[in-house]
Scaffold this motif. Structure first.
Motif, PDB file in Angstrom:
ATOM      1  N   THR A  75       1.160  -1.145   0.416  1.00  7.61           N
ATOM      2  CA  THR A  75       0.141   0.183  -0.060  1.00  7.61           C
ATOM      3  C   THR A  75       0.754   1.018   0.146  1.00  7.61           C
ATOM      4  OG1 THR A  75      -0.052  -0.419   2.118  1.00  7.61           O
ATOM      5  CG2 THR A  75      -1.560  -0.729   1.080  1.00  7.61           C
ATOM      6  N   SER A  76       1.912   1.188   0.490  1.00 11.75           N
ATOM      7  CA  SER A  76       3.286   2.425   0.250  1.00 11.75           C
ATOM      8  C   SER A  76       3.179   2.907  -0.914  1.00 11.75           C
ATOM      9  CB  SER A  76       4.074   2.328   1.614  1.00 11.75           C
ATOM     10  OG  SER A  76       5.239   2.508   1.233  1.00 11.75           O
ATOM     11  N   ILE A 147       5.628   4.612  11.525  1.00 11.92           N
ATOM     12  CA  ILE A 147       4.065   6.292  11.713  1.00 11.92           C
ATOM     13  C   ILE A 147       3.526   7.320  12.536  1.00 11.92           C
ATOM     14  CG2 ILE A 147       2.109   5.312  13.015  1.00 11.92           C
ATOM     15  CD1 ILE A 147       2.385   2.466  13.103  1.00 11.92           C
ATOM     16  N   ILE A 148       5.215   7.142  13.409  1.00  8.06           N
ATOM     17  CA  ILE A 148       4.986   8.618  14.010  1.00  8.06           C
ATOM     18  C   ILE A 148       5.509   9.857  12.397  1.00  8.06           C
ATOM     19  CG2 ILE A 148       5.588  10.545  15.631  1.00  8.06           C
ATOM     20  CD1 ILE A 148       6.126   8.323  17.378  1.00  8.06           C
ATOM     21  N   PHE A 171       8.423  10.323  -0.261  1.00  2.00           N
ATOM     22  CA  PHE A 171       9.083   8.923  -1.076  1.00  2.00           C
ATOM     23  C   PHE A 171      10.251   8.682  -0.275  1.00  2.00           C
ATOM     24  CE2 PHE A 171      13.274   7.829  -3.262  1.00  2.00           C
ATOM     25  CZ  PHE A 171      12.029   6.754  -4.429  1.00  2.00           C
ATOM     26  N   ILE A 172      10.708   9.178   0.615  1.00  2.00           N
ATOM     27  CA  ILE A 172      12.173   9.300   1.513  1.00  2.00           C
ATOM     28  C   ILE A 172      11.513   8.277   2.732  1.00  2.00           C
ATOM     29  CG2 ILE A 172      13.719   9.997   3.846  1.00  2.00           C
ATOM     30  CD1 ILE A 172      14.789  11.854   1.461  1.00  2.00           C
ATOM     31  N   ALA A 173      10.166   8.930   3.262  1.00  4.67           N
ATOM     32  CA  ALA A 173       9.510   7.761   4.635  1.00  4.67           C
ATOM     33  C   ALA A 173       9.065   6.383   4.117  1.00  4.67           C
ATOM     34  CB  ALA A 173       8.972   8.644   5.070  1.00  4.67           C
ATOM     35  N   SER A 174       8.800   6.781   2.087  1.00  3.09           N
ATOM     36  CA  SER A 174       8.004   5.000   1.905  1.00  3.09           C
ATOM     37  C   SER A 174       9.614   3.632   1.934  1.00  3.09           C
ATOM     38  CB  SER A 174       7.939   5.199   0.406  1.00  3.09           C
ATOM     39  OG  SER A 174       7.305   3.869   0.139  1.00  3.09           O
ATOM     40  N   LEU A 175      10.469   4.436   1.483  1.00  3.58           N
ATOM     41  CA  LEU A 175      11.872   4.089   1.468  1.00  3.58           C
ATOM     42  C   LEU A 175      12.406   3.561   2.566  1.00  3.58           C
ATOM     43  CD1 LEU A 175      14.575   5.906  -0.342  1.00  3.58           C
ATOM     44  CD2 LEU A 175      13.132   3.861  -1.351  1.00  3.58           C
ATOM     45  N   TRP A 177       9.685   2.615   5.047  1.00  9.25           N
ATOM     46  CA  TRP A 177       9.043   1.752   5.138  1.00  9.25           C
ATOM     47  C   TRP A 177       9.256   0.064   4.746  1.00  9.25           C
ATOM     48  CZ3 TRP A 177       5.785   2.411   9.022  1.00  9.25           C
ATOM     49  CH2 TRP A 177       4.703   1.085   9.486  1.00  9.25           C
ATOM     50  N   HIS A 178      10.123   0.414   3.579  1.00  2.09           N
ATOM     51  CA  HIS A 178      10.149  -0.093   3.045  1.00  2.09           C
ATOM     52  C   HIS A 178      11.247  -1.116   3.030  1.00  2.09           C
ATOM     53  CE1 HIS A 178       7.403  -0.281  -0.382  1.00  2.09           C
ATOM     54  NE2 HIS A 178       7.621   0.975  -0.884  1.00  2.09           N
ATOM     55  N   PHE A 179      12.454  -0.901   3.940  1.00  2.00           N
ATOM     56  CA  PHE A 179      13.468  -1.346   4.280  1.00  2.00           C
ATOM     57  C   PHE A 179      12.911  -1.778   5.776  1.00  2.00           C
ATOM     58  CE2 PHE A 179      16.530  -0.514   8.799  1.00  2.00           C
ATOM     59  CZ  PHE A 179      17.842  -1.844   7.691  1.00  2.00           C
ATOM     60  N   LEU A 180      11.837  -1.363   6.608  1.00  2.00           N
ATOM     61  CA  LEU A 180      11.504  -1.974   7.652  1.00  2.00           C
ATOM     62  C   LEU A 180      10.700  -3.036   7.245  1.00  2.00           C
ATOM     63  CD1 LEU A 180      10.410   0.793   9.179  1.00  2.00           C
ATOM     64  CD2 LEU A 180      12.435  -1.061  10.167  1.00  2.00           C
ATOM     65  N   ASP A 181      10.224  -3.600   6.681  1.00  4.87           N
ATOM     66  CA  ASP A 181       9.652  -5.002   5.526  1.00  4.87           C
ATOM     67  C   ASP A 181      10.798  -5.844   5.534  1.00  4.87           C
ATOM     68  OD1 ASP A 181       7.419  -3.849   6.495  1.00  4.87           O
ATOM     69  OD2 ASP A 181       6.373  -3.011   4.318  1.00  4.87           O
TER      70      ASP A 181
END
Length: 198
Positions: A75-76, A147-148, A171-175, A177-181
């Protein structure tokens, strides 16, 4: 030099540098998690008479956590696709769905930790539990921060709209998030699955 085909988040030299700098930061994060994984692998059999992973891990709960986090990565990606199409509503909706999935993951993980404590596995129980809780806790703290962070960026998005600056931040926040996955995939494989069969 940018063209009309350049993604919005790359359309200024400053945002390009910001994104590059964040990739460097992710390199440092890889070192951090590599160290935590190495510590875990050294200590995973040091149970000191306490419970082992095989005894306490609940596959169903871990599968739900994995589904929630991996779906949030999808979804990100949809949110960034909407951003590049200048679809503010779609961007907001998909990012909010991402946050809700992330919150669901944290809820499941907290319940998982409570279950372990009831089973007699605390961070002080053994080398195994200390390394396990440190690794999982660090990942969980990163998800909480994500999340925050994304929530605050969505407030900026509502106020300022989709601009070169807001798009690069998202975009950076999405990167991140993907890293955490990706980190979670390693945790799922080398901590949970490995722990259940050993």
């Amino acid at each position: 030099m940018t063209s009309h085909t350049t993604p919005l988040e790359y359309q200024s030299e400053q945002t390009q540098m910001n994104i590059l700098g964040f990739w460097v930061f992710l390199g440092a994060e890889i070192v951090l998690f590599s160290t935590l994984f190495a510590s875990y692998f050294v200590l995973e059999h040091n149970t000191a008479g306490g419970p082992t992973g095989e005894e306490i891990f609940v596959l169903k709960d871990v599968l739900i956590e994995t589904f929630l986090l991996l779906t949030s990565s999808f979804t990100s990606g949809l949110a960034i696709h909407s951003m590049r199409n200048h679809d503010k509503k779609g961007l907001l909706i998909w990012m909010i769905v991402t946050l809700l999935l992330g919150a669901g993951f944290l809820y499941m993980e907290i319940n998982e930790f409570i279950h372990y404590v009831h089973e007699g596995a605390t961070i002080q129980t053994s080398g195994f539990t200390a390394a396990f809780f440190t690794l999982l806790g660090t990942h969980g703290a990163h998800v909480t921060f994500g999340i925050i962070w994304i929530s605050l960026l969505l407030v900026q998005l509502v106020r300022r709209g989709i601009t070169v600056k807001t798009s690069s931040k998202l975009f950076i926040a999405s990167l991140y998030w993907h890293f955490l996955d990706v980190v979670w995939i390693f945790i799922f494989t080398f901590v949970y699955l490995k722990g259940m069969v050993m």
